[in-house]
Motif scaffolding. Sequence first.
Motif, PDB file in Angstrom:
ATOM      1  N   ASP A 154      12.304   9.749  -4.947  1.00 45.31           N
ATOM      2  CA  ASP A 154      12.998   9.681  -3.808  1.00 45.31           C
ATOM      3  C   ASP A 154      12.096   8.721  -2.512  1.00 45.31           C
ATOM      4  O   ASP A 154      12.738   8.626  -1.419  1.00 45.31           O
ATOM      5  CB  ASP A 154      13.481  11.034  -2.957  1.00 45.31           C
ATOM      6  N   GLU A 155      11.203   8.176  -3.190  1.00 43.04           N
ATOM      7  CA  GLU A 155      10.448   7.218  -2.162  1.00 43.04           C
ATOM      8  C   GLU A 155       9.324   6.259  -3.012  1.00 43.04           C
ATOM      9  O   GLU A 155       9.323   6.619  -4.131  1.00 43.04           O
ATOM     10  CB  GLU A 155       9.515   7.956  -1.014  1.00 43.04           C
ATOM     11  N   ALA A 156       9.058   5.147  -2.306  1.00 46.85           N
ATOM     12  CA  ALA A 156       8.277   4.205  -3.275  1.00 46.85           C
ATOM     13  C   ALA A 156       7.006   5.019  -3.603  1.00 46.85           C
ATOM     14  O   ALA A 156       6.342   5.528  -2.614  1.00 46.85           O
ATOM     15  CB  ALA A 156       8.177   3.065  -2.418  1.00 46.85           C
ATOM     16  N   PRO A 157       6.184   4.697  -4.567  1.00 47.19           N
ATOM     17  CA  PRO A 157       4.983   5.149  -4.894  1.00 47.19           C
ATOM     18  C   PRO A 157       4.134   4.364  -4.079  1.00 47.19           C
ATOM     19  O   PRO A 157       4.284   3.348  -3.719  1.00 47.19           O
ATOM     20  CB  PRO A 157       4.995   5.001  -6.575  1.00 47.19           C
ATOM     21  N   TYR A 217       0.914  -4.249  -1.831  1.00 49.28           N
ATOM     22  CA  TYR A 217       1.540  -5.383  -1.976  1.00 49.28           C
ATOM     23  C   TYR A 217       2.495  -5.793  -0.790  1.00 49.28           C
ATOM     24  O   TYR A 217       2.512  -6.891  -0.306  1.00 49.28           O
ATOM     25  CB  TYR A 217       2.327  -5.692  -3.139  1.00 49.28           C
ATOM     26  N   PHE A 218       2.974  -4.724  -0.067  1.00 50.23           N
ATOM     27  CA  PHE A 218       3.882  -4.830   0.895  1.00 50.23           C
ATOM     28  C   PHE A 218       3.260  -4.025   2.155  1.00 50.23           C
ATOM     29  O   PHE A 218       2.418  -3.046   2.012  1.00 50.23           O
ATOM     30  CB  PHE A 218       5.200  -4.206   0.692  1.00 50.23           C
ATOM     31  N   ASP A 219       3.327  -4.445   3.363  1.00 50.94           N
ATOM     32  CA  ASP A 219       2.959  -4.045   4.516  1.00 50.94           C
ATOM     33  C   ASP A 219       3.649  -2.718   4.852  1.00 50.94           C
ATOM     34  O   ASP A 219       4.904  -2.464   4.264  1.00 50.94           O
ATOM     35  CB  ASP A 219       3.091  -4.847   5.937  1.00 50.94           C
ATOM     36  N   SER A 220       2.969  -1.710   5.603  1.00 48.42           N
ATOM     37  CA  SER A 220       3.531  -0.368   5.837  1.00 48.42           C
ATOM     38  C   SER A 220       4.843  -0.529   6.613  1.00 48.42           C
ATOM     39  O   SER A 220       5.736   0.442   6.385  1.00 48.42           O
ATOM     40  CB  SER A 220       2.507   0.351   6.700  1.00 48.42           C
TER      41      SER A 220
END
Length: 405
Positions: A253-256, A262-265
């Motif tokens: 249910d959420e990104a690991p 790789y992506f900002d918060s």
Amino acid sequence: VGSKSYELPRVPEPPSSRRSVLQTAVAAGSAALFGKPAQSSARATLENYNPELAVTRPEAGQFYFPTLTPPFRNRATYRYELGRNAWALEQLLVFANVTATVRTVVVKMQDGGLIVFGPQWPTGEYCSLLDELGDVKHVVIPCNAFEHKIPTSAFVKKYPKASSVWLTPGQYGPFGSCGLDLKSCKMGYRVDGVLPVGTPKSSDALPPWANEFDFRTLYVSLPENAGPVSEAAFLHRPTNTLITTDAVVYIPDEAPPIFGSYFDSETIKDESFWPKSVLQAVFLPLRQDDGAEQWPGYAAIQKRLVRAPILRAFSDARAPNAVREWVTSVSSMGKFDRILTAHFASPISADTGDFLRAFNFLDGPSSDPPISCGDWKTLDELNTFIAENNLGAPVAKGFDYKNGC
């Protein structure tokens, strides 16, 4: 490595003949599984999935050239425990608008050596995290999908002392080829064996790890396609664990946490980030709804064991009988109570009934998962484009991969 030791139950030493080994493996199957999939009352769930406890070693180096797809310079590796003397080594796979995790599964065998399923790019960090677990003894390339086979050459060169390197048949493309036997292999690196198709026969050569693992290999070769499709599933008998690559997935249910490398918060915190990432990875459209489920396609496949829609529409639609036969043979190998996969979340608490249920669509209308007809639009259009331009084998006559939508 700071983990609790899992005492593996001893497996009796295998008989000297391959025939005896195979008879033992086949006897573990249940004839009841060859009919309709069982409707188990249980449902697959995540169990002991703790990627937030992952260990990293960025100081060891996150660069490897060439990796062919991003990330290029900062390719992070996260290692976390899967339990029962198994670990995940996870990296990110990025291409076009798709971002997904890709996981190496590492198992410590009874002799203490490591068997590595689907090695990824051997950055300094990846190798450091792997070496802390023990010595690499066996390497397995479990399918012929691009993201699971391309790093193997670099990995094998990093670990030349591995006792064996085995792969699934049907490897093709500019990075090496291998047909149904060892003589046909031209992979550019050492290969010790090719996994036999289907259920191993008494005349087949078996890998040296067959005393702990049963396996079944899917192989589909259609003349109109660019190349074959192959994937093997492995049953680790001492721990009742089924190891697959792309066969099934479980979407959390959420990104690991590794997405944060790789992506900002702020990007990750956006409530649409994870649903959109999932939909793009499985080729469902970014369709929104004003109802209770903002992203109905995501809601249909989240938090359940499923066959990825892209594989239903492309692979299964063209060879449903071969896929059905493989699924049945995998289920007949013996008892398992969890599944480890190469994408999204693992370990998954699931049994034979759960695995079979993920493929119910092969036997007629199924609303599990409840993917609406509108959410098949992208894959329908791609199949139409393939058919109109003669770019591949046609969808099997009379088979509707979205039946029940």
